[in-house]
Design a protein around this motif. Sequence first.
Motif, PDB file in Angstrom:
ATOM      1  N   ASP A 174       0.769  -1.102   0.102  1.00  0.00           N
ATOM      2  CA  ASP A 174       0.006  -0.048   0.038  1.00  0.00           C
ATOM      3  C   ASP A 174       0.836   1.233   0.010  1.00  0.00           C
ATOM      4  O   ASP A 174       0.347   2.255   0.733  1.00  0.00           O
TER       5      ASP A 174
ATOM      6  N   ASP B 252       0.170   1.526  -4.043  1.00  0.00           N
ATOM      7  CA  ASP B 252      -1.152   1.311  -3.893  1.00  0.00           C
ATOM      8  C   ASP B 252      -2.144   1.299  -4.766  1.00  0.00           C
ATOM      9  O   ASP B 252      -2.073   2.234  -5.570  1.00  0.00           O
TER      10      ASP B 252
ATOM     11  N   GLU C  50      -0.363  -2.526  -7.753  1.00  0.00           N
ATOM     12  CA  GLU C  50      -1.374  -3.492  -7.350  1.00  0.00           C
ATOM     13  C   GLU C  50      -2.850  -2.844  -7.897  1.00  0.00           C
ATOM     14  O   GLU C  50      -2.970  -1.622  -8.164  1.00  0.00           O
TER      15      GLU C  50
HETATM   16 MG    MG Z   1      -4.668  -2.390   0.462  1.00  0.00          MG
END
Ligand code: MG
Length: 286
Positions: free
Chosen positions: A181, A203, A237
Amino acid sequence: QAKAAGRNTLRFFTPDLQSAALARAAVEADMRVALVSRQFLLHYQPQVDMEGKLQGAEALIRWQHPSKGLIPPAQFIPVAEATGLILPLGQWILRQACRQLVEWSQHPYLCTIPVAVNVSVRQFHHPDFASDVLEILSETGAAPHLLKLEITESQLISNMESTIYTMNRLRRKGVHFSLDDFGTGYSSLSYLKRLPLAQLKIDRSFVRDLLNDANDAAIIKTIIALGQTLDMHIIAEGVETLEQRDKLIELGCHLFQGYLFGQPGPAEALHREYLTRVEVPFTPDQ
Ligand code: MG
Ligand code: C2E
Ligand code: MG
Ligand code: MG
């Protein structure tokens, strides 16, 4: 007087608070049962490179509840943290992921694939954490260099010296670390430099609006430059579209995780998919 104080206490304990506390107690009791009756399981989500080739997998816990179905971690990890149940649960997660590594070590393709395991704050700061990880590694026979521990920025701040000590102890045995993150917390750059981190994980919130928000693109670019300076790999991500992936490539990010490449699923799904996989085509004009 005493009666008045009692009434005040009662008044403070509103029905909402009461039902929230009851709900939490119910989840806690349910979780204790779940731990012994094996209702938890790990799903794995692929992490891929620019050619769509598998480069890693993140273990994500699920709770297969007998009556409520599959429960996502957001609904029980906070309770586990608050009650201390995260300690036995965290050990179970690590052991299970290490067993998966050992199983994959027999597999012609998956044998080199690292597994990322999320570690919660309370688990990480427990004085026995490093010893526990090392013990689980030796007990299962998993290769330490294929274990990657994901921690978050907020975890690092609270006690910098012990954080560095714990990380270095595990790093010396081969274990890798990834900062999850990344960009949402308050990492000081001078601290970041002192940590044995192999990877920064951009993140999802920055990836989500990447194509419409110039600020997010700028932040991602900065994170990538930071990774280059500090000699850390970068993974994004929450990659859901080809457009996002292509933009990330343009910015210099070469590792991805997200629904575009695969949802989290049982280990067997990864087996099947990555033996017969039609890889997401790489746009050659980058
Ligand atoms: Mg997360
Ligand atoms: P995280 O570590 O940042 O994990 C990524 C989350 O994003 C996962 O949610 C994953 O399913 C989801 N995700 C992946 N790709 C996409 C995408 O393309 N779009 C969207 N919208 N979401 C995507 P999940 O599995 O519900 O986990 C949520 C969080 O719960 C994790 O965030 C992590 O902080 C925590 N968690 C999960 N498993 C564990 C565990 O084994 N131990 C601990 N301590 N925490 C865990
Ligand atoms: Mg994670
Ligand atoms: Mg994350």
